[in-house]
Design an enzyme around this catalytic site. Structure first.
Site, PDB file in Angstrom:
ATOM      1  CG  ASP A  32      -3.410  -3.310  -2.636  1.00  0.00           C
ATOM      2  OD1 ASP A  32      -2.921  -2.665  -1.691  1.00  0.00           O
ATOM      3  OD2 ASP A  32      -3.662  -2.810  -3.749  1.00  0.00           O
ATOM      4  CD  GLU A  85       0.047   2.001  -3.531  1.00  0.00           C
ATOM      5  OE1 GLU A  85       0.720   2.985  -3.867  1.00  0.00           O
ATOM      6  OE2 GLU A  85       0.299   0.843  -3.945  1.00  0.00           O
TER       7      GLU A  85
END
EC number: 3.5.1.18
Length: 383
Positions: free
Chosen positions: A75, A141
Site C-alpha cells: 500500500d 502499513e
C-alpha cells in the site's frame, strides 16, 4: 523515459508495481503479481486476507535452520493533488536524470522489487540453501495497521513459526543507498487528555472553573519534564503536544473542558507503565479533574550488533564500498510487530528524501544496487 525492454528485472518489476494504484488499504493486485513470481520460484504461498486487508506469507527452504524474512507493504499513501505532479503518479516514469518517479517508488515498491528479484536469484543459485527465505507482505502499513503485519505476526506466533532475522524494506537511506540502516525504533505512546472545569460567564469567574487556566501549569510541567537520558542506541524520550482544544467559540464563555492530545516517542530506558504513572502524578499534583485515553502504537525495539546487522553491514560495504550507520531515528514501522517474536530486525531501503511527497522518486540505479545488497546478505546468512 527508458524503454521497458532496457530495464533490469528489478526496475521492470518496480514499474509494474508502481503502475498499480494501491492506495491504502487497497492492494490493486500487487500481491497477486508478487505471489505469482514467488510461486514460480518454488516458494510455498499462504495468502492471509484479514478483514479488508490483503497479506501473504511465503517461504522457501527447509523447516530446520534459520529463517530470513523480507517484510514490506504494497500500500501507498494518497498522491495529493495529481496536477502538482510532473507526471501521473502511477505512470512509473524514469526521467532524463535517471530518477524513477511515481507514488511508492521509494516507499516501498522499489524495495519490494529488489527483495523479490534478489530472492529469485538466490534460490536459483543456491537451491539447497540452509534454513528458509520468507516474505511477509501487507497492504495495511500506511493506514491503521490493525489487520496487516500485526495480525499476521499474531498468527505466526500462535503456530510457533520461527523468524530469526528480518529485513524490512523501509527507505532507510538518507543521501546514498545503504548509508543508513535502522536497527531499532523508539516506542510510540499517544494520549488524549481531558481536563474538566465548570463552564460559565467570563464576567463571573468565581462561578466557573476555567480548565485552560487549571491545565496550563500541568501541561507546562509535562513539556519541561526530563523523562530519561536515552542510551547509546536511543535519544532521550520526547514528549510533544500535537493538539489543544477548548472553548465554545464565543468570546464571553469560560469553557467547560479542555482536550490535549500528546505523544511520547520513548526509548528502552522508559516503560509504558512508568510514563503513564508519571503523567498521572503530575496531573494529580496540580489538582486537576482529568481523564486520559492511552493508545500504544508500538514498543521500542533494538537489534544489537549480531549476525543480521553484521551481514547487512558487510554486504553494503562489499557492494557500495561505504560503511553504513546504524540508527534508531525516525517514526514507527512494522518492524515493531515483528520484533515481538524475538526476531533480529533491520530496515534497509532506498533514499527517503521524497517519501510521501508530490513527485516521489528514487534513483533508478539504486534499486539494482539494493538488489545486490539483499542478494549478498542472503548468501552470507543462508548459502
Amino acid at each position: 523515459m527508458t524503454a521497458h525492454a532496457e530495464l533490469s528485472p528489478t526496475l521492470q518489476l518496480a514499474c509494474d508495481l508502481i503502475r498499480r494504484p494501491s492506495v491504502t488499504p487497497i492492494d490493486a493486485d500487487c500481491q497477486k503479481l508478487m505471489m505469482q513470481r514467488l510461486g514460480d520460484a518454488g516458494f510455498k504461498l499462504e495468502p492471509m486476507r484479514i478483514e479488508d486487508v490483503d497479506n501473504f506469507w511465503a517461504s522457501h527452504g527447509q523447516h530446520e535452520g534459520p529463517v530470513l524474512c523480507f517484510a514490506g507493504h504494497t500500500d501507498v499513501v494518497p498522491t495529493g493533488p495529481v496536477q502538482a505532479w510532473q507526471n501521473d503518479p502511477f505512470d512509473a516514469l524514469i526521467d532524463e536524470h535517471g530518477m524513477l518517479c511515481g507514488r511508492g517508488a521509494a516507499d516501498m515498491k522499489g524495495s519490494l522489487a529488489a527483495m523479490l528479484v534478489a530472492a529469485e536469484r538466490f534460490v536459483t543459485d543456491y537451491p539447497d540453501h540452509k534454513g528458509s527465505v520468507a516474505f511477509l507482505i501487507t497492504s495495511d502499513e500506511e493506514g491503521p495497521a490493525h489487520h496487516g503485519t500485526k495480525a499476521v505476526v499474531e498468527r505466526l506466533a500462535a503456530r510457533k513459526e520461527r523468524l530469526d532475522w528480518c529485513i524490512v524494506g523501509e527507505p532507510s537511506s538518507t543521501s546514498l543507498v545503504g548509508d543508513v540502516v535502522k536497527n531499532g525504533r523508539r516506542g510510540s505512546l499517544g494520549a488524549k487528555l481531558t481536563v474538566r472545569g465548570v463552564q460559565g460567564h467570563v464576567a463571573y469567574p468565581h462561578l466557573a472553573k476555567n480548565p485552560i487556566h487549571l491545565a496550563a501549569p500541568a501541561l507546562a510541567e509535562l513539556a519541561a519534564e526530563h523523562w530519561d537520558d536515552g542510551n547509546a542506541f536511543f535519544p532521550p524520550t520526547s514528549f510533544q503536544i500535537s493538539n489543544l482544544n477548548s472553548g465554545t467559540g464565543a468570546t464571553n464563555v469560560i469553557p467547560g473542558d479542555l482536550v490535549a492530545v500528546f505523544n511520547f516517542r520513548f526509548s528502552t530506558e522508559s516503560t509504558v507503565e512508568g510514563l503513564q504513572q508519571r503523567v498521572a502524578a503530575i496531573l494529580d499534583k496540580h489538582g486537576l479533574d482529568w481523564h486520559v485515553e492511552w493508545a500504544l502504537s508500538g514498543l521500542p525495539f533494538l537489534t544489537e550488533p549480531g549476525a543480521l546487522l553484521d551481514a547487512v553491514s558487510a554486504s553494503i560495504k562489499q557492494v557500495t564500498g561505504r560503511d553504513t550507520k546504524a540508527s534508531t531515528s525516525g517514526g514507527t514501522s512494522d518492524g515493531r510487530f515483528i520484533a515481538t517474536l524475538g526476531t533480529q530486525v533491520v530496515e534497509l531501503g532506498p533514499v527517503n528524501a521524497t517519501i510521501h511527497q508530490v513527485n516521489e522518486r528514487v534513483l533508478a540505479s539504486d534499486l539494482d544496487v539494493l538488489t545486490e545488497i539483499y542478494y549478498q546478505t542472503l548468501i552470507k546468512l543462508l548459502a
